[in-house]
Design an enzyme around this catalytic site. Structure first.
Site: not given
Ligand code: SAH
Length: 257
Positions: A37, A59, A173
């Site tokens: 990803d 994405k 998100m």
């Molecule tokens: N599977 C991922 C989430 C994916 S959805 C997890 O467990 O973290 C994608 C969302 O995750 C982003 O829009 C944001 O809200 C959050 N996100 C993922 N990585 C991030 C980061 N390093 N800092 C802040 N938000 C993050």
């Protein structure tokens, strides 16, 4: 006869390469193909063994270069050739990561699936800011909430259930809909003074933080041009932020009131 391949569903953590697990690293180093990803950091992508094939399928908001059906097909095709495939996702693959959808598809097609969990963005943001997600006297529970619906459908969350002053809300998100989210919570009587922390790109060199209140967050996020990936932590626990410059902005009487 070709040896059966498999797919390892791997969480890369929130960005800092130190936050990947030993199991994830072992699986990554054994992979013939990595399907990854956009949120996975370059340092982690560099941990693969020489000769490993990299397939980016990332994405970004409102832009889906590789549709989910196609990603599923790539995974099945590569594993069917006998390859060990690492399906590498940001954070944890099972939290807003479609890991379970991909696993179901693979299992249906007779492909073995193994898992390595990752540190989800909520835990990453919590560890860099010192904001706990639960804390005696401030929050008895935590809820992970999506701030986005598939195909940009209306965000019809159960605001009444979410507007609990003793629960920490973590919004994934949510950057495009944070105004609507704050409004929904305030309509169900969560005080406008409730502190909220926005962390963008948590645990990476590009990390940015912003502290605000529920009744002010939409303006602040817009003015400071916060973009995805941004995570919001809402609740009294934000007043414990280790960053004093941030914590001092919060009026403890109103925040805990
Ligand atoms: N599977 C991922 C989430 C994916 S959805 C997890 O467990 O973290 C994608 C969302 O995750 C982003 O829009 C944001 O809200 C959050 N996100 C993922 N990585 C991030 C980061 N390093 N800092 C802040 N938000 C993050």
């Amino acid at each position: 006869m070709t040896q059966p391949g498999k797919v390892c569903l791997i969480g890369a953590g929130p960005g800092d390469p130190e936050l990947i697990t030993l199991r994830a690293l072992r699986m990554l180093e054994a992979a013939d193909v990595v399907v990854h990803d956009k949120l996975v950091s370059r340092e982690i992508l560099n941990m693969v063994r020489p000769g490993c094939r990299m397939i980016p399928v990332g994405k970004s908001p409102k832009c889906h270069p590789v549709p989910q059906d196609r990603i599923n097909d790539i995974l099945v095709t590569e594993a069917s050739k006998g390859h060990t495939v690492a399906r590498l996702k940001g954070g944890d693959p099972m939290i807003f990561g479609r890991g379970s959808e991909e696993a179901a598809y693979l299992i249906k097609h007779g492909i073995a699936v193994e898992y390595a969990p990752g540190i989800t963005a909520a835990q990453g943001a919590s560890c860099v800011t010192g904001v706990p997600l639960t804390h005696r006297g401030l929050a008895t529970s935590v809820q992970y909430v999506t701030g986005h619906r598939q195909a940009d459908k209306v965000l019809d969350l159960d605001w009444k259930r979410l507007a609990d002053p003793d629960t920490t809300l973590v919004i994934y998100m949510g950057v495009a809909n944070i105004g609507q989210i704050a409004m929904g919570l305030m309509t169900e009587n969560l005080p406008g003074a409730t502190p909220i922390l926005a962390v963008s790109r948590a645990t990476t060199p590009d990390e940015r933080r912003l502290v605000s209140r529920l009744d002010q967050i939409a303006t602040d996020v817009r003015d400071q041009a916060f973009k995805a990936p941004t995570l919001f932590i809402i609740g009294k626990v934000v007043s414990l932020c280790a960053d004093r410059a941030i914590a001092d902005l919060i009026d403890p009487v109103k925040a805990h009131g």
